[in-house]
Design a protein around this motif. Structure first.
Motif, PDB file in Angstrom:
ATOM      1  N   PRO A  56       0.814  -1.229   0.000  1.00 54.36           N
ATOM      2  CA  PRO A  56       0.000   0.000   0.000  1.00 54.36           C
ATOM      3  C   PRO A  56       0.846   1.277   0.000  1.00 54.36           C
ATOM      4  O   PRO A  56       0.499   2.256  -0.662  1.00 54.36           O
ATOM      5  CB  PRO A  56      -0.826  -0.122   1.285  1.00 54.36           C
ATOM      6  CG  PRO A  56      -0.886  -1.584   1.558  1.00 54.36           C
ATOM      7  CD  PRO A  56       0.434  -2.123   1.111  1.00 54.36           C
ATOM      8  N   ILE A  57       1.973   1.264   0.726  1.00 53.34           N
ATOM      9  CA  ILE A  57       2.827   2.453   0.759  1.00 53.34           C
ATOM     10  C   ILE A  57       3.509   2.660  -0.587  1.00 53.34           C
ATOM     11  O   ILE A  57       3.631   3.787  -1.077  1.00 53.34           O
ATOM     12  CB  ILE A  57       3.868   2.332   1.892  1.00 53.34           C
ATOM     13  CG1 ILE A  57       3.164   2.405   3.249  1.00 53.34           C
ATOM     14  CG2 ILE A  57       4.925   3.429   1.779  1.00 53.34           C
ATOM     15  CD1 ILE A  57       4.101   2.360   4.433  1.00 53.34           C
ATOM     16  N   VAL A  58       3.950   1.564  -1.208  1.00 54.79           N
ATOM     17  CA  VAL A  58       4.561   1.681  -2.537  1.00 54.79           C
ATOM     18  C   VAL A  58       3.560   2.262  -3.528  1.00 54.79           C
ATOM     19  O   VAL A  58       3.894   3.123  -4.356  1.00 54.79           O
ATOM     20  CB  VAL A  58       5.075   0.312  -3.018  1.00 54.79           C
ATOM     21  CG1 VAL A  58       5.575   0.408  -4.454  1.00 54.79           C
ATOM     22  CG2 VAL A  58       6.174  -0.198  -2.109  1.00 54.79           C
ATOM     23  N   ILE A 119       6.591  12.154   0.821  1.00 51.87           N
ATOM     24  CA  ILE A 119       6.651  10.826   1.443  1.00 51.87           C
ATOM     25  C   ILE A 119       5.724  10.758   2.655  1.00 51.87           C
ATOM     26  O   ILE A 119       5.007   9.762   2.858  1.00 51.87           O
ATOM     27  CB  ILE A 119       8.100  10.497   1.855  1.00 51.87           C
ATOM     28  CG1 ILE A 119       8.978  10.367   0.612  1.00 51.87           C
ATOM     29  CG2 ILE A 119       8.149   9.203   2.663  1.00 51.87           C
ATOM     30  CD1 ILE A 119      10.452  10.192   0.915  1.00 51.87           C
ATOM     31  N   GLN A 120       5.719  11.818   3.455  1.00 48.18           N
ATOM     32  CA  GLN A 120       4.854  11.835   4.632  1.00 48.18           C
ATOM     33  C   GLN A 120       3.376  11.790   4.245  1.00 48.18           C
ATOM     34  O   GLN A 120       2.561  11.189   4.952  1.00 48.18           O
ATOM     35  CB  GLN A 120       5.165  13.061   5.480  1.00 48.18           C
ATOM     36  CG  GLN A 120       6.497  12.965   6.221  1.00 48.18           C
ATOM     37  CD  GLN A 120       6.903  14.252   6.895  1.00 48.18           C
ATOM     38  OE1 GLN A 120       6.399  15.325   6.554  1.00 48.18           O
ATOM     39  NE2 GLN A 120       7.813  14.159   7.853  1.00 48.18           N
ATOM     40  N   GLN A 121       3.033  12.415   3.125  1.00 45.30           N
ATOM     41  CA  GLN A 121       1.652  12.329   2.649  1.00 45.30           C
ATOM     42  C   GLN A 121       1.302  10.892   2.247  1.00 45.30           C
ATOM     43  O   GLN A 121       0.186  10.418   2.502  1.00 45.30           O
ATOM     44  CB  GLN A 121       1.447  13.273   1.466  1.00 45.30           C
ATOM     45  CG  GLN A 121       1.472  14.745   1.829  1.00 45.30           C
ATOM     46  CD  GLN A 121       1.350  15.647   0.614  1.00 45.30           C
ATOM     47  OE1 GLN A 121       0.901  15.210  -0.450  1.00 45.30           O
ATOM     48  NE2 GLN A 121       1.743  16.897   0.756  1.00 45.30           N
ATOM     49  N   ALA A 122       2.258  10.209   1.637  1.00 46.21           N
ATOM     50  CA  ALA A 122       2.026   8.816   1.252  1.00 46.21           C
ATOM     51  C   ALA A 122       1.873   7.926   2.476  1.00 46.21           C
ATOM     52  O   ALA A 122       1.013   7.027   2.505  1.00 46.21           O
ATOM     53  CB  ALA A 122       3.176   8.323   0.375  1.00 46.21           C
ATOM     54  N   SER A 126      -1.851   5.722   4.400  1.00 49.91           N
ATOM     55  CA  SER A 126      -2.011   4.316   4.782  1.00 49.91           C
ATOM     56  C   SER A 126      -1.917   4.102   6.289  1.00 49.91           C
ATOM     57  O   SER A 126      -2.527   3.182   6.829  1.00 49.91           O
ATOM     58  CB  SER A 126      -0.947   3.455   4.080  1.00 49.91           C
ATOM     59  OG  SER A 126       0.344   3.914   4.415  1.00 49.91           O
ATOM     60  N   ASN A 127      -1.161   4.965   6.966  1.00 43.95           N
ATOM     61  CA  ASN A 127      -0.999   4.841   8.422  1.00 43.95           C
ATOM     62  C   ASN A 127      -0.764   6.227   9.015  1.00 43.95           C
ATOM     63  O   ASN A 127       0.376   6.640   9.205  1.00 43.95           O
ATOM     64  CB  ASN A 127       0.171   3.912   8.750  1.00 43.95           C
ATOM     65  CG  ASN A 127       0.264   3.624  10.235  1.00 43.95           C
ATOM     66  OD1 ASN A 127      -0.555   4.070  11.037  1.00 43.95           O
ATOM     67  ND2 ASN A 127       1.277   2.856  10.621  1.00 43.95           N
TER      68      ASN A 127
END
Length: 342
Positions: A56-58, A119-122, A126-127
């Motif tokens: 999910p993060i990818v 990256i923090q938005q991504a 998800s978490n």
């Protein structure tokens, strides 16, 4: 009163330099500020080991405004060394069971900040409660602006103050007739320029020593490399400033006109001294740095203070300052033909 106002208006109207400073210089400076500090289309690059990240993060990273580069497990594990070898990558992102999510950046910069935000938005998608550890190859999180940009101030002060003094002094000597009387002697034009450069060069050396020692030992500005290379760079930068001031003084008939030329000659250089990453400037305008002497001095000082570089790394910048000084010396010698032909 009306007659006085009319006279001042007409004098200013006939002074092209004053008109340029009042009307066009602000537009030029604001344009530079817009291009450098406004929104740009720079897309940061992040390196990841896809096999070690949750799917999910990818997937979220692929949706962000990021260039994703896939790393091997060894490259991701040695993030700092990878960033040293691949300066085109802004951040290495990874997740491990021991330390959790982590981001490694080369140094604190606007490029790194933009990458971290994406990256923090991504991650938040998800978490949202996940915490991210941040590390830098050079520098550290939360350091003061003075610590991160101190090298810029060193180069600017070294160049600007010597430029002002030398430029105004040469105009004063010319307006007072001293230069004309000197050129009536058998002294060659090149010797005149060299004499002025050496004379002000003594004060440039003293200034460089005082500034470096004060900022390092009194203000506490840290340096990873040998301070002697900083001193050498600042001396070369100050000598270049003397030659630059002499060149500008040829186009000025008074001390006021030297000041009027500052927005067109000095202020643009400030924007290319390291305040913002040059590769984020749109339309490839960052390449203008190569025609600006402050860039070479600031880049060399940054290499010593931030990266701990030695002579083997900074010599191209020092050579650039020497070359700039030689070119200005030749131009100044030719410019004296305006006052005497040999």
């Amino acid at each position: 009163m009306i007659n006085l106002a009319k006279r001042v208006f007409l004098q200013t109207l006939n002074d092209k330099r004053s008109l340029a400073m009042i009307l066009f210089a602000p537009l030029l400076i604001l344009t530079f500020i817009y291009l450098l500090l406004g929104n740009n289309d720079y897309v940061p690059t992040v390196g990841i080991d896809k096999g070690a990240l949750p799917a999910p993060i990818v997937a979220q990273l692929d949706k962000q405004k990021l260039n994703v580069v896939e790393l091997s497990t060894d490259e991701a594990a040695n993030a700092k060394q990878y960033l040293k070898d691949h300066r085109d990558v802004d951040v290495v992102f990874g997740i491990s069971q021991a330390s959790g999510a982590s981001m490694t950046l080369y140094e604190p910069s606007s490029k790194g900040t933009k990458a971290m935000n994406e990256i923090q938005q991504a991650i938040a998608a998800s978490n949202p409660s996940a915490k991210v550890n941040i590390a830098f190859v050079f520098g550290q999180e939360g350091q003061s602006t003075f610590d991160s940009l101190g090298y810029v101030f060193l180069s600017l002060f070294s160049f600007f103050l010597v430029f002002i003094i030398s430029g105004m002094s040469l105009v004063r000597e010319r307006s007072g007739g001293t230069l004309e009387r000197l050129l009536m002697t058998p002294v060659k034009r090149g010797e005149v320029i060299l004499g002025y450069t050496l004379g002000y060069g003594v004060f440039a050396i003293i200034q460089a020593i005082l500034i470096v020692l004060y900022t390092v030992f009194v203000l506490g500005l840290s340096s990873e490399g040998f301070i002697g290379w900083i001193l050498l760079t600042m001396v070369l930068l100050a000598v270049t400033a003397v030659s630059f001031g002499a060149m500008i003084s040829v186009f000025a008939s008074s001390e006021l006109q030297v000041v009027q030329l500052i927005p067109l000659t000095i202020v643009p250089q400030v924007f290319f001294s390291g305040l913002v990453p040059l590769d984020t400037i749109p339309y490839h305008l960052g390449n203008l740095c190569y025609v600006m002497p402050i860039y070479y001095g600031a880049a060399a000082i940054k290499g010593v203070m931030i990266y701990g570089n030695g002579f083997t790394h900074i010599w191209p910048y020092l050579l650039g300052l020497v070359g700039y000084s030689l070119i200005l010396y030749a131009l100044n010698t030719q410019a004296l033909k305006k006052f005497r032909k040999l």
